[in-house]
Design a protein around this motif. Structure first.
Motif, PDB file in Angstrom:
ATOM      1  N   ILE B 216       0.803  -1.438  -0.125  1.00 37.27           N
ATOM      2  CA  ILE B 216      -0.358  -0.134  -0.105  1.00 37.27           C
ATOM      3  C   ILE B 216       0.511   0.812  -0.355  1.00 37.27           C
ATOM      4  CG2 ILE B 216      -1.745   1.218   0.821  1.00 37.27           C
ATOM      5  CD1 ILE B 216      -2.197  -1.634   2.889  1.00 37.27           C
ATOM      6  N   PRO B 217       0.759   1.987  -0.708  1.00 41.37           N
ATOM      7  CA  PRO B 217       1.580   3.124  -1.125  1.00 41.37           C
ATOM      8  C   PRO B 217       1.916   4.213   0.118  1.00 41.37           C
ATOM      9  CG  PRO B 217      -0.030   3.106  -2.814  1.00 41.37           C
ATOM     10  CD  PRO B 217      -0.059   2.596  -1.971  1.00 41.37           C
ATOM     11  N   GLY B 218       2.440   4.583   0.851  1.00 38.24           N
ATOM     12  CA  GLY B 218       2.876   5.186   1.370  1.00 38.24           C
ATOM     13  C   GLY B 218       3.150   4.534   3.082  1.00 38.24           C
ATOM     14  N   LEU B 219       2.289   3.009   2.989  1.00 40.08           N
ATOM     15  CA  LEU B 219       2.344   2.603   4.525  1.00 40.08           C
ATOM     16  C   LEU B 219       3.707   1.389   4.350  1.00 40.08           C
ATOM     17  CD1 LEU B 219       0.258   1.971   6.480  1.00 40.08           C
ATOM     18  CD2 LEU B 219      -0.991   0.430   5.736  1.00 40.08           C
TER      19      LEU B 219
END
Lengths: 251, 226
Positions: B216-219
């Motif tokens: 998940i982007p950013g995670l």
């Protein structure tokens, strides 16, 4: 104030074990009314909101939303919650979904909307909170203020009859509270019925139709913000306002 | 070195057959383990006290006893109570039940790591518990479980080797036969070790790619497969 009552809280009690958190709360909320609930921490403000949304089960008393007693034993909890929007202190955005996905998942999975309809409505809700250009971002890519605005859009997407805000700006850095409060201000102007637990006294003064002071699980005092801040009747209210620096003299 | 190549040439067809059985067993057992483990994890987190107790009992039993004993009980013991299983089925059931106990713990950890706020928020928009688990909790939990689950896959490839003790002709089983036929245990087990390493390496690689895809982007989440 509007004469139509949308939410009626009657003699509400809630205890956790032997701790009484709510000890007989009475509150009527009129249609389109904005109520800000203030008070020291640990006095049951958040618990009150959680009871209204049935996220916690009250131990006594009753709550009516429009014509439905939501505390009735056979009440359809999931259906009732669709009509009540909830905004959390910690945002609680769905981490695996984009901003738009957060707003639309309730529409598609709960309301059964088609995905293109949901997308359209979701975009307009994001626009309402000023985030349409961030629709494709994931929660981890958003600032705190943006996250909370997505949280508001997510609740709005279900077309709630009333919105509950549980300290919506308490987890935010001071410079980020403004954008969230602005969105809430706008909702109030649009006529949304709102019940807000907050420590933002300036917001309460400006936006609230009524300010409610809670302490030790009961409502101690309530009134229009002008009266509430200028001439608080109870000694406890005066004490509280002095501690948080909102005494009558300091306007 | 030359001798080893000659040996490989002769032994390879059989080793490949064994490898196929090892791979089949690994995936079948992992799948059975997931089919058992995921519901058990959900019962453990969201279920009532009785369901929870039953799951805890199952986990204690299968994590608390040696895999080999479990295998012997299933293959040699169950016929006494009228349940006779073929070697392959006994191996599959034992490995699957064993893996299910571990997987349920991995899944439980991942579900709990998702955090209760996600469930609360899902309920707050009117989702029932089932929908909240399906659409909100599980998509996140399955991503979180991937690193632990990768270890389970890699461990399983090697755990399957115990089944040669009930004469399942897996990679290890073939190795035993070949080694005594050619009187060359060193070459045999070297070849077998290389095949296991190749399987583990390939599995790690695939899992890493899956982990990257699901990110998940950013995670921040751990890359899988190590």
């Amino acid at each position: 104030m509007n004469d139509r009552t949308i939410l009626r809280i009657d003699k509400l009690h809630k205890s956790f074990g032997s701790t009484d958190v709510l000890r007989g709360v009475y509150l009527d909320v009129g249609l389109q009314e904005v109520i800000v609930i203030v008070g020291p921490s640990g006095t049951g403000k958040s618990t009150l909101l959680q009871c209204i949304n049935l996220l916690t089960k009250p131990t006594g008393g009753s709550i009516w939303l429009e014509e439905t007693e939501i505390t009735a034993p056979r009440a359809d909890v999931d259906r009732i919650r669709q009509r009540i929007g909830m905004v959390f202190q910690e945002f609680n955005l769905f981490n695996h979904l984009t901003a738009l996905g957060n707003v639309t998942i309730g529409m598609t999975k709960v309301l059964g909307m088609k995905s293109n309809e949901a997308r359209e409505k979701g975009m307009s809700e994001l626009e309402r909170v000023g985030l349409s250009e961030h629709a494709a971002k994931y929660p981890a890519q958003l600032s705190g203020g943006q996250k909370q605005r997505v949280g508001i859009a997510r609740a709005l997407g279900m077309d709630p009859h009333i919105m509950l805000f549980d300290e919506p700006t308490s987890a935010l850095d001071p410079e980020l509270t403004g954008e969230v409060l602005n969105v809430m201000r706008k909702l109030a102007v649009e006529g949304m019925t709102m019940l807000v637990v907050s420590h933002e006294m300036a917001f309460a003064r400006e936006v609230a139709d009524r300010v409610v002071f809670m302490e030790n699980g009961v409502i101690v005092e309530e009134g229009p913000p002008d009266e509430f801040f200028a001439t608080p009747r109870s000694e406890r209210t005066r004490e509280f306002l002095r501690i948080i620096g909102s005494s009558p003299g300091e306007r | 070195m030359y001798d080893f190549f000659i040996f490989m040439q002769r032994a390879m067809p059989e080793l490949i057959q064994g490898t196929r059985i090892t791979i089949e067993l690994t995936f079948a057992a992992l799948l059975l383990g997931a089919v058992i483990g995921l519901p058990c994890a959900l019962f453990r987190v969201y279920g009532g006290p009785w369901l929870r107790r039953m799951v805890i009992g199952y986990i204690a039993l299968f994590r608390g006893t040696p895999l080999l004993i479990q295998l012997f009980v299933v293959y040699y013991g169950l016929p006494d109570v009228g349940l006779t299983l073929s070697r392959m089925v006994a191996a599959f059931v034992t490995l699957g039940l064993n893996s299910g106990a571990y997987q349920s713990e991995y899944f439980r950890g991942a579900i709990q790591a998702v955090g209760s706020g996600q469930m609360v928020a899902a309920r707050a928009i009117g989702m029932n518990r089932f929908k909240a688990i399906r659409h909100i909790v599980l998509p996140q939990a399955l991503r979180l479980v991937l690193p632990a689950w990768s270890n389970e896959l890699i461990a399983m490839i090697k755990y399957t080797a115990v089944v040669f003790l009930i004469a399942v002709p897996d990679l290890m089983g073939r190795a035993k036969i070949i080694s005594s036929r050619y009187f060359d245990p060193i070459s045999t087990y070297l070849a077998v070790a290389l095949i296991y390493i190749a399987m583990v390496g390939l599995a790690s690689l695939v899992l890493r790619v899956i982990g990257q895809r699901m990110k998940i982007p950013g995670l921040e989440m751990d890359a899988a497969g190590d």
